[in-house]
Structures are given as C-alpha cells and as structure tokens.
Design a protein around this motif. Structure first.
Motif, PDB file in Angstrom:
ATOM      1  N   SER A 159      89.759  98.867  19.473  1.00  0.00           N
ATOM      2  CA  SER A 159      89.535  98.234  20.776  1.00  0.00           C
ATOM      3  C   SER A 159      88.210  98.688  21.337  1.00  0.00           C
ATOM      4  CB  SER A 159      90.668  98.568  21.756  1.00  0.00           C
ATOM      5  OG  SER A 159      90.722  99.958  22.001  1.00  0.00           O
ATOM      6  N   LEU A 160      87.597  97.799  22.123  1.00  0.00           N
ATOM      7  CA  LEU A 160      86.349  98.111  22.812  1.00  0.00           C
ATOM      8  C   LEU A 160      86.464  97.656  24.254  1.00  0.00           C
ATOM      9  CD1 LEU A 160      85.333  96.701  19.784  1.00  0.00           C
ATOM     10  CD2 LEU A 160      83.326  97.979  20.523  1.00  0.00           C
ATOM     11  N   ALA A 161      85.837  98.392  25.142  1.00  0.00           N
ATOM     12  CA  ALA A 161      85.809  98.027  26.554  1.00  0.00           C
ATOM     13  C   ALA A 161      84.495  98.501  27.149  1.00  0.00           C
ATOM     14  CB  ALA A 161      86.985  98.659  27.307  1.00  0.00           C
ATOM     15  N   GLY A 162      84.058  97.801  28.176  1.00  0.00           N
ATOM     16  CA  GLY A 162      82.816  98.199  28.815  1.00  0.00           C
ATOM     17  C   GLY A 162      82.369  97.199  29.850  1.00  0.00           C
ATOM     18  N   PHE A 163      81.137  97.375  30.320  1.00  0.00           N
ATOM     19  CA  PHE A 163      80.592  96.456  31.316  1.00  0.00           C
ATOM     20  C   PHE A 163      79.074  96.524  31.296  1.00  0.00           C
ATOM     21  CE2 PHE A 163      80.896 100.462  33.580  1.00  0.00           C
ATOM     22  CZ  PHE A 163      79.744 100.492  34.361  1.00  0.00           C
ATOM     23  N   GLU A 164      78.453  95.486  31.865  1.00  0.00           N
ATOM     24  CA  GLU A 164      77.016  95.444  32.120  1.00  0.00           C
ATOM     25  C   GLU A 164      76.805  95.061  33.578  1.00  0.00           C
ATOM     26  OE1 GLU A 164      78.271  94.202  28.213  1.00  0.00           O
ATOM     27  OE2 GLU A 164      77.829  92.638  29.686  1.00  0.00           O
ATOM     28  N   MET A 165      75.814  95.662  34.182  1.00  0.00           N
ATOM     29  CA  MET A 165      75.517  95.376  35.580  1.00  0.00           C
ATOM     30  C   MET A 165      74.018  95.307  35.782  1.00  0.00           C
ATOM     31  SD  MET A 165      77.015  97.258  38.975  1.00  0.00           S
ATOM     32  CE  MET A 165      76.842  96.490  40.591  1.00  0.00           C
ATOM     33  N   ASN A 166      73.581  94.327  36.549  1.00  0.00           N
ATOM     34  CA  ASN A 166      72.168  94.162  36.860  1.00  0.00           C
ATOM     35  C   ASN A 166      72.008  93.928  38.349  1.00  0.00           C
ATOM     36  OD1 ASN A 166      69.693  92.173  37.252  1.00  0.00           O
ATOM     37  ND2 ASN A 166      69.279  93.398  35.438  1.00  0.00           N
ATOM     38  N   ASN A 215      74.539  90.919  39.138  1.00  0.00           N
ATOM     39  CA  ASN A 215      75.283  90.318  38.037  1.00  0.00           C
ATOM     40  C   ASN A 215      76.137  91.404  37.403  1.00  0.00           C
ATOM     41  OD1 ASN A 215      76.147  89.045  35.652  1.00  0.00           O
ATOM     42  ND2 ASN A 215      74.296  87.801  35.558  1.00  0.00           N
ATOM     43  N   PHE A 216      77.456  91.196  37.376  1.00  0.00           N
ATOM     44  CA  PHE A 216      78.379  92.176  36.790  1.00  0.00           C
ATOM     45  C   PHE A 216      79.286  91.468  35.799  1.00  0.00           C
ATOM     46  CE2 PHE A 216      82.501  94.217  36.503  1.00  0.00           C
ATOM     47  CZ  PHE A 216      82.183  95.537  36.272  1.00  0.00           C
ATOM     48  N   ASN A 217      79.415  92.025  34.591  1.00  0.00           N
ATOM     49  CA  ASN A 217      80.317  91.499  33.576  1.00  0.00           C
ATOM     50  C   ASN A 217      81.082  92.644  32.939  1.00  0.00           C
ATOM     51  OD1 ASN A 217      79.655  88.487  33.226  1.00  0.00           O
ATOM     52  ND2 ASN A 217      77.632  89.425  33.148  1.00  0.00           N
ATOM     53  N   GLY A 218      82.415  92.520  32.930  1.00  0.00           N
ATOM     54  CA  GLY A 218      83.268  93.505  32.282  1.00  0.00           C
ATOM     55  C   GLY A 218      84.079  92.845  31.178  1.00  0.00           C
ATOM     56  N   PHE A 219      84.483  93.631  30.179  1.00  0.00           N
ATOM     57  CA  PHE A 219      85.211  93.046  29.053  1.00  0.00           C
ATOM     58  C   PHE A 219      86.173  94.060  28.445  1.00  0.00           C
ATOM     59  CE2 PHE A 219      81.691  95.242  27.106  1.00  0.00           C
ATOM     60  CZ  PHE A 219      82.193  95.741  25.916  1.00  0.00           C
ATOM     61  N   TYR A 220      87.191  93.520  27.783  1.00  0.00           N
ATOM     62  CA  TYR A 220      88.108  94.312  26.962  1.00  0.00           C
ATOM     63  C   TYR A 220      88.369  93.518  25.699  1.00  0.00           C
ATOM     64  CZ  TYR A 220      92.260  96.586  25.121  1.00  0.00           C
ATOM     65  OH  TYR A 220      93.159  97.218  24.288  1.00  0.00           O
ATOM     66  N   SER A 241      74.408  99.505  31.125  1.00  0.00           N
ATOM     67  CA  SER A 241      75.383  99.003  30.153  1.00  0.00           C
ATOM     68  C   SER A 241      76.165 100.161  29.564  1.00  0.00           C
ATOM     69  CB  SER A 241      74.688  98.216  29.040  1.00  0.00           C
ATOM     70  OG  SER A 241      73.731  99.006  28.371  1.00  0.00           O
ATOM     71  N   LEU A 242      77.448  99.918  29.357  1.00  0.00           N
ATOM     72  CA  LEU A 242      78.343 100.934  28.811  1.00  0.00           C
ATOM     73  C   LEU A 242      79.377 100.250  27.933  1.00  0.00           C
ATOM     74  CD1 LEU A 242      79.636 103.845  28.780  1.00  0.00           C
ATOM     75  CD2 LEU A 242      81.005 103.075  30.737  1.00  0.00           C
ATOM     76  N   VAL A 243      79.578 100.791  26.739  1.00  0.00           N
ATOM     77  CA  VAL A 243      80.644 100.309  25.865  1.00  0.00           C
ATOM     78  C   VAL A 243      81.310 101.507  25.214  1.00  0.00           C
ATOM     79  CG1 VAL A 243      79.030  99.968  23.937  1.00  0.00           C
ATOM     80  CG2 VAL A 243      81.224  98.797  23.928  1.00  0.00           C
ATOM     81  N   MET A 244      82.633 101.457  25.135  1.00  0.00           N
ATOM     82  CA  MET A 244      83.420 102.503  24.489  1.00  0.00           C
ATOM     83  C   MET A 244      84.328 101.842  23.466  1.00  0.00           C
ATOM     84  SD  MET A 244      84.399 104.852  27.802  1.00  0.00           S
ATOM     85  CE  MET A 244      85.049 103.423  28.691  1.00  0.00           C
ATOM     86  N   LEU A 253      90.992  89.515  20.335  1.00  0.00           N
ATOM     87  CA  LEU A 253      91.319  88.842  21.595  1.00  0.00           C
ATOM     88  C   LEU A 253      90.551  89.550  22.686  1.00  0.00           C
ATOM     89  CD1 LEU A 253      93.041  86.642  22.988  1.00  0.00           C
ATOM     90  CD2 LEU A 253      94.753  88.419  23.428  1.00  0.00           C
ATOM     91  N   GLN A 254      89.646  88.821  23.350  1.00  0.00           N
ATOM     92  CA  GLN A 254      88.776  89.440  24.348  1.00  0.00           C
ATOM     93  C   GLN A 254      88.940  88.781  25.704  1.00  0.00           C
ATOM     94  OE1 GLN A 254      84.908  90.796  23.231  1.00  0.00           O
ATOM     95  NE2 GLN A 254      83.937  90.035  25.094  1.00  0.00           N
ATOM     96  N   PHE A 255      88.950  89.619  26.744  1.00  0.00           N
ATOM     97  CA  PHE A 255      89.003  89.172  28.128  1.00  0.00           C
ATOM     98  C   PHE A 255      87.669  89.518  28.789  1.00  0.00           C
ATOM     99  CE2 PHE A 255      93.264  90.106  26.726  1.00  0.00           C
ATOM    100  CZ  PHE A 255      94.029  89.062  27.226  1.00  0.00           C
TER     101      PHE A 255
END
Length: 803
Positions: free
Chosen positions: A635-642, A590-595, A660-663, A574-576
C-alpha cells in the motif's frame, strides 16, 4: 507477425467497419467560428490564438482582433482563446451556422485553468478532470534549469521524481511507483523501449517538446496494463494556427559537464489545410563533477535526434503522419575506485585496468561500459467525422535497438543487444453528445516482438499481444458538477522462446495469458469561480513483464544476476484520490491526497545462500549477487500540496511553495522489513519569483527567481536483503533570470540563465543508482554523488510569419 496478431487486426478492422456502416450516410454539415478577441477595455488583441481542440485546427486574430476559423463539422467543441500575458478563455461551444462571438481576455500573472488530453477520451478542461493533471508548457521548460526532462518535471510537478543513473538516464517515478507502472506517451503513441531496466531512459528528444502532461493515479481505463501510477504524456507535434509558420532555434549550455546543445524546429499550416513540423537536435556532454568525486568518469553522453510530421486538416477531420528518430550514445558509471587513492578506474577487473588520467576524465571519448540506443517511430494519427460523431484511429510502429557494451577488448561489440519491435493501435469512436453525455468507445493494445542479437542474453526472445476494450463517458450537470468514468477489459498473451547456451538450457519456452478488468469513476465540482473539489476511485492493472517472468543473466550496468519467475500473478490496485483547488486574487492552493492498495506487488530481492549471506553466481570468474522477483501485498499513501501567493496589487510577485510526501509498505515483513523499496524522500520546494510583462521598450516577460530545494532524510527504507540504505537530507539553493528581447514589439530572442546548487553541496538523491557504487577507501564515503554547482544558459530565437 503471428496468427493471433493477424486475427486481432482483422477484428479491429471489422469493428471499425461496423461503426462506420452504422453511421448515417449523409455528409455532416459544416460551420465556422468567427468573432473578435479583445481585452477588458475593448481593445483588439492582434495575434491571439484561437484553437478548436477536437479538430486540432485554429487561426490567429488579425490586426483588428477579428478571426474566422477553418470549417469544422457542426457540433460541440472545446475552444481555447489564448494570448501571452492573458488568462486563456476555455469554453465548450456548439459551432453551427457560422456563429460569431466576442471573446474578452483579462491580464493575469497566474494561469488557473488549462486543457488536458491525458486520461480523458477527448480534450477536457483540467478543472473538469477528476484525477490530478499537471500541464507543463514549453515556456516552463525553458525557464527550468535541469539535466533532463524527467529532472525538470520533478521540479515542476509535485509527486514526480526520477530514478537516475547519471545526467543522461532518468526514469519517471510518480507517487513512489516507476518502471512499468508508469506509461509514457509520445504524441499519442505509447513509448516502448525496454522500460523495465534500471538504466533505461525514456528515449525522447526533450528539446523538441512543446508541452508535457502528467496524470497522477491509475489510468488503466484508457491505457491498459502498466498505467498504475499514472501517465507521462510528452507532446512534440502540435499543428500551428492556419495561415502561419512558427519555429524556434535554440542553443543550451551547462558549465558543470560542458553540455552543448542546439535544436531547431519549423512548423507551418497553409490555407489549404496542409500542415507540417520538422525538428532536429544535437547534444554532447562530458563527465559531470562534484566537490567529493571531482569528474565522475564515464557519465558523458551525446544525442542526435530528428523528427516531425506531415498532415492535412480539412472540414472532415485530419490525418497526420508522424516520424521520430532518437539516437543516443552514453557511458555508464561503474564507480570503481583505486584502493589507495580513491580515483576512478578505467576497465576495472580486467587486464587493462588503470586509473583514469585527467585527459581521460575531461575527454568526450566513450569507454566501456556504455550504451548505444536507437528508437525509431512512425505513426498515423487520424480523426474523421463519421455521421454525428468522430472516429479516431492511431496506428504506430516503433523499433527500439539497445546495445549494451562492456568488453574493453571489443568496445564496439555489444554484450547485450535487444531488438524490440512494437505495433501500437488505438481506435476510438466519439459519439455525439446525447442528453449531456459525451461517450467514447475504444479498442487499443499492441503487438511486440523482441529478439536478442548478441552472444549474451538476459531475457528470452518473445512475442506479446495486448488487446483491450473500454467505454468512457462524461457529463456536466448544471455547469459545475462533472461526472466521468468507465470500464475496461484487457487480455495479454506472452510467448517466451526457449534457448540453449552450449549444453545448458538458459530459457525454457513458455506461454502465459493474463486478463483483467479496470475502471474508474470520478467527480469534479466547481463550488464557485474560485473553488474546485475532486474525488476519484480507480482500479489499475499490470501484467508481469518478460524480465520479471523469465530473466536469467547479468544485466550490464546493474551488477545483478537476475532470475525471473513464470508463476508471477497480475498486479492490481485500487486507489482513492481527493483534491481541492482554490484560485483567488491573492493566493492559489492545490491539494491532492491519495491511498493506493496493491495486490501482488512485484519486487526483486537478493537471494540468500544456503550457508547464509548473499547468493552469488560466478560469471566469467567474477561473483555476481543473485536477485529474484517476488510478490506481496502493498500500500502507498501520501499527498502533494502547492501554495502560490501573488498578493494584489503586487501581482508580479510570486511566493510559491510545494510539498510532496509518499509512504509505502508491504502487507507483511520481508526479511525483517515492511517498507517498499526506493520511495522518494519528502520534498519541499520554495520559489520567490518576480515576473514583469513589460520592462521598458526593449524587454518583455522579464523574471528573476530564487529557489530553495529541501529534500528530507529518507530513513523509511527496505532493509531486507540489504537492498537500501538511509539517505541523508540536503538543501540546494538556486537562482535564475530571463527575458525576451524585443524590437518593435516582436521578440528577437529569449535568454534564460540559471545557477543551481550555488553553495556546491555534495549530496546523494535517494533514487540515484550511483549511490550504491563502490566505496571510496581514501575518504570512507560510499557511492558517487550528484552534480555540483552548475551554471546553465539557454538562448531561444523564435521564428514566425504569416503564409
């Protein structure tokens, strides 16, 4: 084919017949779109392209900017008007009664919108897609200096990485997930080629590509099992505008590994609607080098590929027949070293073992271990007007033959030989818009049969049947708020066959059934002309692969003895996702974050011997470390920004930065560690670029660029079972330049040059499998390092004329 597959095909045909019979018998009325394309001064733009996406047809504007498209059934279409150096105009239009329209294009140095066909039922503006989608054009690929298409996408799309085994093998990783958690689509057909393997690439001709789309986030709604991380959609065959012929003749060279490549394609679309494309590529490379290892023995490869399509576009729709053949031969780097000198060995741990000579390091002859791969694909892509809606049918067959060679005494005899045959089907009905809702109903899936044709086996022979049904709908409210989503149900049946090796039972026959549901709902809100907000919630699904369920053997090239587990459960996620896009005169952000929360995450870990230490399996006198597949919550979380700065009036100047960062982590400690394995390092990329559309009479689209690629130290590693080690950070400096050479306003050829890793830094990427090869006792370093300084050159000669 087995009985279940025949029943499935009958059910699909009955469903299609039911849809067709429910449609009105009258032939839908036809209409054309005509008009003129001009700039802001009202001057015509001859050669501007007009493309109707759902009908996959279009035309080009004449010398006076006037145009008339081929006939299409009356209805709503996404129309794209484009001209090089100008911002594309995208508009959903009702084409009826031969309407006429004047389109005005503005000059731009930054494209702010595009069209996507990935993760949506039909062509959609990227701004209206609730999930983050990146569009990479052929011109972007030409400008990129990279070793393969996955490496190029990793530079161009934040959040995308590559799990590599040298320059020839790279697997896509999206937001920390790869292997069978990423679906690769090629021209609408899901690519199936034993992608569970570490050293198995995507097996698609990169030089044939006209476009690439990357969707980040679960896409099981439209693609079923495996699309948990996202989708990589590679597009080769795009019909050119009616009445034209276009093509390219390209050559490429890399000095580091002596890569020589030539590729050509030619496409045409005549006035009767008959259209086609044909391409071919030949590529050869020797061993790459870096300042620590010198020449990396057996990293050489060669490819010979061809393909194309043949089709007809009429007012009722289109029908295209696509063919591709990918043929690759490559060496697999073992990294074995001479104890005294640290030099690379040929045929290690065999009677023929010796140190590689300079002649052998510089040759293009292949040695074991290696791979021979052939991937053949044929598909029928159809889109037909049925009543007031459209019926899309895509049926394909592909055969992947993978030979893994490892015996120096019989270098042409495969130790492993996988023969995978797949039939793909995708049938969708796109209903006419009703009260603003655009809805699609579909069924898709595949039938697979895998055979082992060599003496050694790693996975059992098996049959696999997939079927899924979905509903997808979308509506735009008040021209600025788009709601999209749907629901899907899937079923998979896997039948593994028993196998006895001598007197020992290697595989026990089994049958496993998996089912699940998935879906998504998302919003895209255009707050104004400059700001777009996005929010999406999606559930993904992945059934275990046969290798995870039942593998039992040594996988050549990985140095692992793998044990499967038939008790594995289905992965679900399940991803947000949330994002914001800002496009103004001076800056684009452009910014995108996710969990992402995953249940029953499948991974492999080393088995521990009863007396402690690693569990070893003796194979032909050699001890091999044993691994077994396991599951845990994760679980994974992170974001990308341009951020792209292009200050007015210096519109030609771009300072672009992406991060970009993912944990990732397990829900529990596993052998003392809770980090997910093989998560990409945080990455900051900066590019200072000058773009000049015109540079005198003889040059156009001139650019210069300087890049900084800063990859951070990765110390958030999975230490359980000694799976990973910390990877140091590094910084690479790259430069590049390119231009179109013009004569009387027409491009004679384009030239692109690049110099990567100017300072010749010796580094190891955290996702490089070569990092874990043998230690060099002469230097104390472990593993093989990535490519050193590399000069690249690409020359592209465009071909174009009217029919």
């Amino acid at each position: 084919m087995n009985r279940s597959f025949r029943y499935m095909m009958v059910a699909v045909l009955l469903l299609v017949a039911a849809w067709v019979s429910a449609m009105p018998a009258t032939v839908p009325p036809k209409a054309k779109l005509s008009g003129k394309v001009v700039d802001i001064k009202g001057l015509p733009l001859p050669g501007a392209a007009i493309y109707i996406h759902e009908a996959r047809t279009g035309t080009v504007a004449g010398i006076d900017g006037q145009f008339t498209t081929p006939e299409v059934p009356v209805g709503k279409y996404l129309v794209e008007i484009s001209f090089q150096g100008y911002a594309s105009h995208l508009e959903v239009m009702t084409i009826a009664e031969n309407i006429s329209h004047v389109f005005t294009l503005k000059e731009t140095y930054a494209e702010h919108d595009a069209v996507t066909v990935t993760g949506v039922a039909s062509a959609t503006k990227v701004k209206q897609s609730a999930q983050p989608v990146s569009i990479i054009k052929r011109s972007d690929m030409l400008r990129s200096s990279s070793t393969n298409i996955i490496d190029a996408l990793g530079k161009l799309v934040p959040g995308v990485s590559g799990l590599s085994t040298g320059p020839a093998i790279s697997k896509p990783v999206i937001r920390g997930l790869g292997y069978n958690r990423v679906v690769t689509i090629h021209d609408g057909i899901r690519q199936e080629g034993q992608q569970w393997g570490d050293e198995h690439g995507i097996e698609i001709d990169e030089y044939s590509l006209q476009r690439a789309e990357v969707l980040k986030g679960p896409a099981s709604l439209l693609y079923g099992s495996d699309a948990m991380a996202g989708v990589l959609h590679l597009i080769t065959n795009i019909p050119v505008e009616q009445g034209t012929a276009k093509g390219n003749l390209m050559s490429a060279f890399n000095d580091n590994n002596g890569l020589r490549a030539i590729s050509a394609n030619l496409a045409a679309h005549d006035k009767s609607g008959f259209n086609w494309n044909i391409y071919g590529t030949s590529k050869s490379a020797a061993d790459y080098r870096n300042k620590y290892d010198g020449r990396v023995f057996n990293s050489r490869f060669k490819e010979n590929n061809f393909g194309g399509y043949l089709g007809i576009n009429k007012s009722w729709g289109y029908s295209h027949l696509l063919i591709s053949s990918f043929n690759q031969q490559l060496g697999v780097v073992e990294g074995a070293r001479d104890i005294a000198s640290g030099a690379f060995l040929i045929f290690p741990e065999s009677p023929a073992e010796r140190v590689a000579t300079n002649d052998e390091l510089n040759s293009r002859q292949f040695y074991t271990p290696g791979q021979n791969i052939n991937h053949f694909k044929i598909a029928s892509d159809n889109n037909i007007a049925v009543g007031s809606g459209r019926l899309a049918m895509n049926i394909g067959f592909q055969r992947n033959q993978r030979k893994e060679l490892g015996d120096p005494d019989a270098p042409t005899v495969p130790e492993l030989y996988f023969d995978l045959k797949t039939v793909n089907y995708n049938i969708q009905y796109h209903a006419a818009e009703k009260n603003g809702w655009r809805t699609a109903y579909g069924v898709n899936g595949m039938f697979q049969q895998n055979k082992n044709l060599a003496e050694e086996v790693l996975i059992p022979e098996y049959n696999q049947f997939d079927a899924g049904a979905f509903i997808y709908t979308k509506k735009t409210f008040q021209q600025n708020l788009t709601l999209s989503g749907g629901i899907r149900g899937d079923y998979r049946r896997v039948t593994g066959k028993g196998f006895t090796e001598g007197t020992e039972v290697k595989f026990t026959g089994f049958t496993k059934n998996f089912s699940n549901f998935s879906g998504s709902v998302g919003l895209s809100y255009n707050a104004n002309n400059d700001v777009t907000l996005k929010l999406n919630v999606a559930r993904g699904y992945r059934a275990p692969t046969v290798s995870e369920l039942a593998s039992n053997g040594v996988h050549e090239g990985t140095d692992r003895y793998e044990f499967g587990d038939t008790n594995l459960k289905t992965e679900t996620s399940l991803q947000f996702d949330a994002g914001v896009e800002i496009n103004s005169e001076h800056v684009s952000i452009n910014f995108n974050g996710f969990y992402n929360r995953i249940q029953h995450y499948i991974f492999y870990g080393k088995l521990t011997a009863a007396a402690g230490g690693d569990s070893l399996v003796n194979v032909d006198g050699t001890d091999v470390t044993a691994f077994k597949f396991r599951q845990s919550g994760a679980s994974l979380a992170g974001f990308e920004m341009n951020i792209d700065l292009h200050p007015h009036p210096l519109d030609w100047l771009h300072f672009e930065n992406s991060f970009s960062l993912v944990m990732g982590q397990f829900g529990q400690l596993i052998d003392g560690s809770n980090r997910l394995p093989f998560i990409p390092s945080p990455r900051l990329q900066s590019e200072l670029r000058a773009d000049f559309k015109k540079a005198g009479k003889g040059l156009g689209n001139l650019y210069f660029k300087a890049e900084l690629d800063n990859v951070s130290r990765q110390n958030r590693i999975f230490t359980g079972y000694n799976t990973e080690t910390v990877t140091d950070g590094y910084t690479l400096f790259n430069i590049g330049a390119g231009t179109d050479v013009l004569h009387k306003g027409k491009t004679l050829f384009s030239l692109h040059i690049g110099l990567n890793n100017i300072t010749d830094v010796a580094y190891q990427n955290h996702l490089s499998r070569l990092k874990y090869t043998d230690a060099n006792n002469a230097t104390g370093r472990t593993g093989v390092f990535n490519m050193g300084r590399n000069f690249s050159l690409k020359l592209n000669v465009p071909i174009g004329f009217k029919l």
